[in-house]
Design a protein around this motif. Sequence first.
Motif, PDB file in Angstrom:
ATOM      1  N   UNK A  63     -12.920  13.879   4.716  1.00 15.72           N
ATOM      2  CA  UNK A  63     -13.816  15.028   4.603  1.00 15.72           C
ATOM      3  C   UNK A  63     -13.508  16.029   5.707  1.00 15.72           C
ATOM      4  N   UNK A  64     -13.256  17.269   5.300  1.00 12.99           N
ATOM      5  CA  UNK A  64     -13.048  18.361   6.258  1.00 12.99           C
ATOM      6  C   UNK A  64     -14.374  19.074   6.452  1.00 12.99           C
ATOM      7  N   UNK A  65     -14.768  19.292   7.694  1.00 11.93           N
ATOM      8  CA  UNK A  65     -16.011  20.016   7.992  1.00 11.93           C
ATOM      9  C   UNK A  65     -15.732  21.051   9.071  1.00 11.93           C
ATOM     10  N   UNK A  66     -16.098  22.295   8.798  1.00  8.34           N
ATOM     11  CA  UNK A  66     -16.024  23.339   9.809  1.00  8.34           C
ATOM     12  C   UNK A  66     -17.450  23.778  10.106  1.00  8.34           C
ATOM     13  N   UNK A 107     -25.736  25.606  18.620  1.00  8.25           N
ATOM     14  CA  UNK A 107     -25.740  27.072  18.655  1.00  8.25           C
ATOM     15  C   UNK A 107     -24.855  27.682  17.581  1.00  8.25           C
ATOM     16  N   UNK A 108     -24.635  26.936  16.497  1.00  6.36           N
ATOM     17  CA  UNK A 108     -23.774  27.419  15.425  1.00  6.36           C
ATOM     18  C   UNK A 108     -24.417  28.540  14.624  1.00  6.36           C
ATOM     19  N   UNK A 109     -23.620  29.519  14.298  1.00  5.14           N
ATOM     20  CA  UNK A 109     -24.042  30.590  13.404  1.00  5.14           C
ATOM     21  C   UNK A 109     -22.901  30.836  12.427  1.00  5.14           C
ATOM     22  N   UNK A 110     -23.225  31.381  11.283  1.00  4.16           N
ATOM     23  CA  UNK A 110     -22.198  31.650  10.293  1.00  4.16           C
ATOM     24  C   UNK A 110     -22.191  30.606   9.205  1.00  4.16           C
ATOM     25  N   UNK A 111     -21.071  30.491   8.540  1.00  3.80           N
ATOM     26  CA  UNK A 111     -20.952  29.614   7.384  1.00  3.80           C
ATOM     27  C   UNK A 111     -20.247  28.319   7.764  1.00  3.80           C
ATOM     28  N   UNK A 112     -20.825  27.217   7.367  1.00  2.00           N
ATOM     29  CA  UNK A 112     -20.191  25.908   7.525  1.00  2.00           C
ATOM     30  C   UNK A 112     -19.554  25.542   6.190  1.00  2.00           C
ATOM     31  N   UNK A 113     -18.436  24.849   6.253  1.00  2.00           N
ATOM     32  CA  UNK A 113     -17.740  24.444   5.040  1.00  2.00           C
ATOM     33  C   UNK A 113     -17.489  22.946   5.083  1.00  2.00           C
ATOM     34  N   UNK A 160      -8.425  18.916  -5.007  1.00  2.00           N
ATOM     35  CA  UNK A 160      -9.082  19.683  -3.948  1.00  2.00           C
ATOM     36  C   UNK A 160     -10.500  20.077  -4.373  1.00  2.00           C
ATOM     37  N   UNK A 161     -11.428  20.077  -3.417  1.00  2.00           N
ATOM     38  CA  UNK A 161     -12.773  20.588  -3.678  1.00  2.00           C
ATOM     39  C   UNK A 161     -13.363  21.159  -2.400  1.00  2.00           C
ATOM     40  N   UNK A 162     -13.866  22.355  -2.496  1.00  2.00           N
ATOM     41  CA  UNK A 162     -14.594  22.981  -1.390  1.00  2.00           C
ATOM     42  C   UNK A 162     -15.786  23.694  -1.999  1.00  2.00           C
ATOM     43  N   UNK A 163     -16.809  22.932  -2.333  1.00  2.88           N
ATOM     44  CA  UNK A 163     -17.942  23.481  -3.053  1.00  2.88           C
ATOM     45  C   UNK A 163     -19.158  23.729  -2.188  1.00  2.88           C
ATOM     46  N   UNK A 164     -19.200  23.190  -0.992  1.00  2.65           N
ATOM     47  CA  UNK A 164     -20.404  23.277  -0.168  1.00  2.65           C
ATOM     48  C   UNK A 164     -20.176  24.271   0.958  1.00  2.65           C
ATOM     49  N   UNK A 165     -20.943  25.328   0.969  1.00  3.78           N
ATOM     50  CA  UNK A 165     -20.904  26.297   2.062  1.00  3.78           C
ATOM     51  C   UNK A 165     -22.345  26.566   2.467  1.00  3.78           C
TER      52      UNK A 165
END
Length: 102
Positions: free
Chosen positions: A39-42, A68-74, A92-97
């Motif tokens: 699982x890749x998580x940003x 202190x995270x802001x913005x979009x997590x993937x 490949x799947x990147x469905x959660x933002x």
Amino acid sequence: TAAPTVAVSRSGTGTVLAAGETLVFTLSEASSNFVITDIDATGGTMSAFAQDSTNPLLYTALFTPDANGVGVATVGVASGKFTDAAGNNNQDTYLYRQSPQR
């Protein structure tokens, strides 16, 4: 045979708070080698990865946003990370933002 897929879903809506949120990973076919490092998580980290005890196609993991995270997590799973019983690599799947919020 077809390549296995994985769908990422969550029970909540809106922002993920500091405590995090459990995500569900649903595989189209059983896999014996799907692991948390697939699982890749940003914008945050994954932990508490577990396969469901009654449904081998379901896995859960806790996503915790960066401090202190802001913005979009993937959160997603790149192709070729795990295989099905026939040895086919996953798609490949990147469905959660999600926008983390403090």
